[in-house]
Design an enzyme around this catalytic site. Structure first.
Site, PDB file in Angstrom:
ATOM      1  N   LYS A   1      44.728  60.258 -29.341  1.00  0.00           N
ATOM      2  CA  LYS A   1      44.234  59.777 -27.947  1.00  0.00           C
ATOM      3  C   LYS A   1      44.249  58.314 -28.150  1.00  0.00           C
ATOM      4  O   LYS A   1      44.934  57.886 -27.087  1.00  0.00           O
ATOM      5  CB  LYS A   1      42.814  60.061 -27.558  1.00  0.00           C
ATOM      6  CG  LYS A   1      42.419  61.727 -27.502  1.00  0.00           C
ATOM      7  CD  LYS A   1      41.036  61.776 -27.042  1.00  0.00           C
ATOM      8  CE  LYS A   1      39.869  61.316 -28.051  1.00  0.00           C
ATOM      9  NZ  LYS A   1      39.809  62.021 -29.261  1.00  0.00           N
TER      10      LYS A   1
ATOM     11  N   ARG B   1      33.006  62.781 -22.580  1.00  0.00           N
ATOM     12  CA  ARG B   1      33.182  63.635 -23.658  1.00  0.00           C
ATOM     13  C   ARG B   1      32.143  64.792 -23.707  1.00  0.00           C
ATOM     14  O   ARG B   1      32.168  65.620 -24.908  1.00  0.00           O
ATOM     15  CB  ARG B   1      32.739  62.614 -24.861  1.00  0.00           C
ATOM     16  CG  ARG B   1      33.539  62.696 -26.152  1.00  0.00           C
ATOM     17  CD  ARG B   1      33.470  61.499 -26.878  1.00  0.00           C
ATOM     18  NE  ARG B   1      34.020  61.721 -28.169  1.00  0.00           N
ATOM     19  CZ  ARG B   1      34.873  60.915 -28.726  1.00  0.00           C
ATOM     20  NH1 ARG B   1      35.410  59.833 -28.106  1.00  0.00           N
ATOM     21  NH2 ARG B   1      35.326  60.890 -29.821  1.00  0.00           N
TER      22      ARG B   1
ATOM     23  N   ARG C   1      44.077  58.306 -41.670  1.00  0.00           N
ATOM     24  CA  ARG C   1      44.064  57.385 -40.759  1.00  0.00           C
ATOM     25  C   ARG C   1      43.505  55.917 -41.206  1.00  0.00           C
ATOM     26  O   ARG C   1      42.456  55.986 -41.885  1.00  0.00           O
ATOM     27  CB  ARG C   1      43.493  57.813 -39.590  1.00  0.00           C
ATOM     28  CG  ARG C   1      43.143  56.714 -38.224  1.00  0.00           C
ATOM     29  CD  ARG C   1      42.839  57.304 -36.926  1.00  0.00           C
ATOM     30  NE  ARG C   1      41.676  57.750 -36.677  1.00  0.00           N
ATOM     31  CZ  ARG C   1      41.089  58.080 -35.843  1.00  0.00           C
ATOM     32  NH1 ARG C   1      41.802  58.376 -34.751  1.00  0.00           N
ATOM     33  NH2 ARG C   1      39.765  58.797 -35.716  1.00  0.00           N
TER      34      ARG C   1
ATOM     35  N   ARG D   1      37.643  54.516 -41.271  1.00  0.00           N
ATOM     36  CA  ARG D   1      36.396  54.759 -40.566  1.00  0.00           C
ATOM     37  C   ARG D   1      35.532  55.444 -41.220  1.00  0.00           C
ATOM     38  O   ARG D   1      36.146  56.656 -41.800  1.00  0.00           O
ATOM     39  CB  ARG D   1      36.841  55.356 -39.042  1.00  0.00           C
ATOM     40  CG  ARG D   1      37.288  54.364 -38.151  1.00  0.00           C
ATOM     41  CD  ARG D   1      37.818  54.932 -36.789  1.00  0.00           C
ATOM     42  NE  ARG D   1      36.923  55.877 -36.384  1.00  0.00           N
ATOM     43  CZ  ARG D   1      37.271  56.736 -35.196  1.00  0.00           C
ATOM     44  NH1 ARG D   1      38.186  56.417 -34.571  1.00  0.00           N
ATOM     45  NH2 ARG D   1      36.461  57.502 -34.723  1.00  0.00           N
TER      46      ARG D   1
ATOM     47  N   ARG E   1      32.578  66.516 -36.648  1.00  0.00           N
ATOM     48  CA  ARG E   1      33.089  66.097 -35.629  1.00  0.00           C
ATOM     49  C   ARG E   1      33.879  67.069 -34.873  1.00  0.00           C
ATOM     50  O   ARG E   1      33.637  67.058 -33.541  1.00  0.00           O
ATOM     51  CB  ARG E   1      33.911  64.747 -35.902  1.00  0.00           C
ATOM     52  CG  ARG E   1      33.206  63.607 -36.295  1.00  0.00           C
ATOM     53  CD  ARG E   1      33.875  62.369 -36.644  1.00  0.00           C
ATOM     54  NE  ARG E   1      34.852  61.777 -35.670  1.00  0.00           N
ATOM     55  CZ  ARG E   1      35.848  61.196 -36.090  1.00  0.00           C
ATOM     56  NH1 ARG E   1      36.262  61.311 -37.422  1.00  0.00           N
ATOM     57  NH2 ARG E   1      36.698  60.653 -35.084  1.00  0.00           N
TER      58      ARG E   1
HETATM   59  P1  AMP Z   1      36.463  57.685 -31.202  1.00  0.00           P
HETATM   60  O1  AMP Z   1      37.001  56.421 -31.796  1.00  0.00           O
HETATM   61  O2  AMP Z   1      36.926  57.855 -29.658  1.00  0.00           O
HETATM   62  O3  AMP Z   1      36.865  58.908 -32.060  1.00  0.00           O
HETATM   63  O4  AMP Z   1      34.830  57.707 -31.035  1.00  0.00           O
HETATM   64  C1  AMP Z   1      34.245  57.577 -32.302  1.00  0.00           C
HETATM   65  C2  AMP Z   1      32.703  58.041 -32.124  1.00  0.00           C
HETATM   66  O5  AMP Z   1      31.890  56.879 -31.265  1.00  0.00           O
HETATM   67  C3  AMP Z   1      32.428  58.917 -31.802  1.00  0.00           C
HETATM   68  O6  AMP Z   1      32.228  60.112 -32.853  1.00  0.00           O
HETATM   69  C4  AMP Z   1      31.169  59.218 -30.995  1.00  0.00           C
HETATM   70  O7  AMP Z   1      29.914  58.866 -32.135  1.00  0.00           O
HETATM   71  C5  AMP Z   1      31.455  57.575 -30.354  1.00  0.00           C
HETATM   72  N1  AMP Z   1      31.698  57.556 -28.972  1.00  0.00           N
HETATM   73  C6  AMP Z   1      33.050  57.471 -28.435  1.00  0.00           C
HETATM   74  N2  AMP Z   1      33.140  57.873 -27.173  1.00  0.00           N
HETATM   75  C7  AMP Z   1      31.916  58.357 -26.890  1.00  0.00           C
HETATM   76  C8  AMP Z   1      31.578  58.998 -25.520  1.00  0.00           C
HETATM   77  N3  AMP Z   1      32.192  58.759 -24.624  1.00  0.00           N
HETATM   78  N4  AMP Z   1      30.265  59.535 -25.721  1.00  0.00           N
HETATM   79  C9  AMP Z   1      29.360  59.637 -26.806  1.00  0.00           C
HETATM   80  N5  AMP Z   1      29.739  59.108 -28.163  1.00  0.00           N
HETATM   81  C10 AMP Z   1      31.015  58.261 -27.998  1.00  0.00           C
END
Ligand code: AMP
Length: 225
Positions: free
Chosen positions: A13, A88, A127, A162, A173
């Site tokens: 994404k 989400r 990653r 990360r 996750r």
């Molecule tokens: P990402 O970088 O999109 O993989 O997001 C990393 C982490 O940020 C996720 O595992 C959540 O802990 C938090 N996060 C990101 N976007 C959201 C969202 N829309 N709602 C809730 N938590 C989020």
């Protein structure tokens, strides 16, 4: 144009949204990047947010709503944006519709990156990201490895893995994704705005973005008819 990018963690994404937003000249809004920036700034909110992110849990919806509301009211969002990682869960669909309604906009296109679990696990383990300029690398994809090991090609900052990309967190996750996020695909399917992109393991981001741009171009022509 307002685009939502859906898909499991590691589906691509972030990378796809970045390239697509550059091609369309609209901002890439990643809630994950914004949360990581807040954590980096080490303020009161940082500790709370890092406890969610480190565990791979979703951050509470009210925090996400505030982040999104603030970001879309910025000047560069006037002509649209790509939402990456938002919404989400089902409640965030309501938040999304509400926030967009407030600025007089609506979702134009929802892209769902469909990738096998096997590919996701391999991608996440390899990653690496730059917390400074948000570039994303992958150690097992020759077209996505950094020129100098451990350093960002674009800004020279150190690359990190990360905390939530570590093997023990990835499985959790994926479960959170299956339970909370995957069900929202059905909602967007009903709106007629969803496009499913079946991503092959060796497909390049550029190829995916080319397919999306081709689709948008075609859709634009049909819409005018
Ligand atoms: P990402 O970088 O999109 O993989 O997001 C990393 C982490 O940020 C996720 O595992 C959540 O802990 C938090 N996060 C990101 N976007 C959201 C969202 N829309 N709602 C809730 N938590 C989020």
């Amino acid at each position: 144009m307002i685009i939502l990018m859906l898909g499991a963690p590691g589906a691509g994404k972030g990378t796809t949204s970045k390239v697509l937003s550059e091609a369309l000249n609209i901002p890439h809004i990643s809630t994950g990047d914004i949360i990581r920036d807040i954590i980096k700034s080490n303020n009161e909110e940082s500790k709370l947010l890092s406890s969610y992110i480190d565990e791979g849990k979703l951050v509470p919806d009210d925090v996400i709503e505030k982040i999104i509301e603030e970001r879309v009211s910025e000047d560069d969002c006037k002509n649209g944006f790509v939402f990456d990682g938002f919404p989400r869960n089902k409640n965030q669909i309501i938040i999304c519709n509400h926030v967009l309604e407030k600025i007089g906009k609506q979702v134009d296109l929802v892209l769902n990156l469909d990738v096998s679990n096997e590919t996701i696990i391999k991608r996440l383990e390899n990653r690496r990201i730059c917390l400074n300029c948000k570039s994303i690398y992958n150690l097992r994809n020759p077209s996505m490895t950094p020129k100098v090991a451990g350093l960002c090609d674009k800004c020279g900052h150190e690359l990190i893995q990360r905390s939530d990309d570590k093997k023990e967190k990835v499985e959790f996750r994926i479960k959170v994704y299956e339970k909370e996020t995957k069900p929202i695909i059905a909602y967007y399917e009903k709106t007629g705005k969803l496009v499913n992109l079946d991503i092959k393991e060796d497909e390049s981001v550029e190829q995916t973005v080319e397919n999306i741009l081709h689709y948008i171009g075609k859709k634009g022509k049909n819409d005018n008819n």
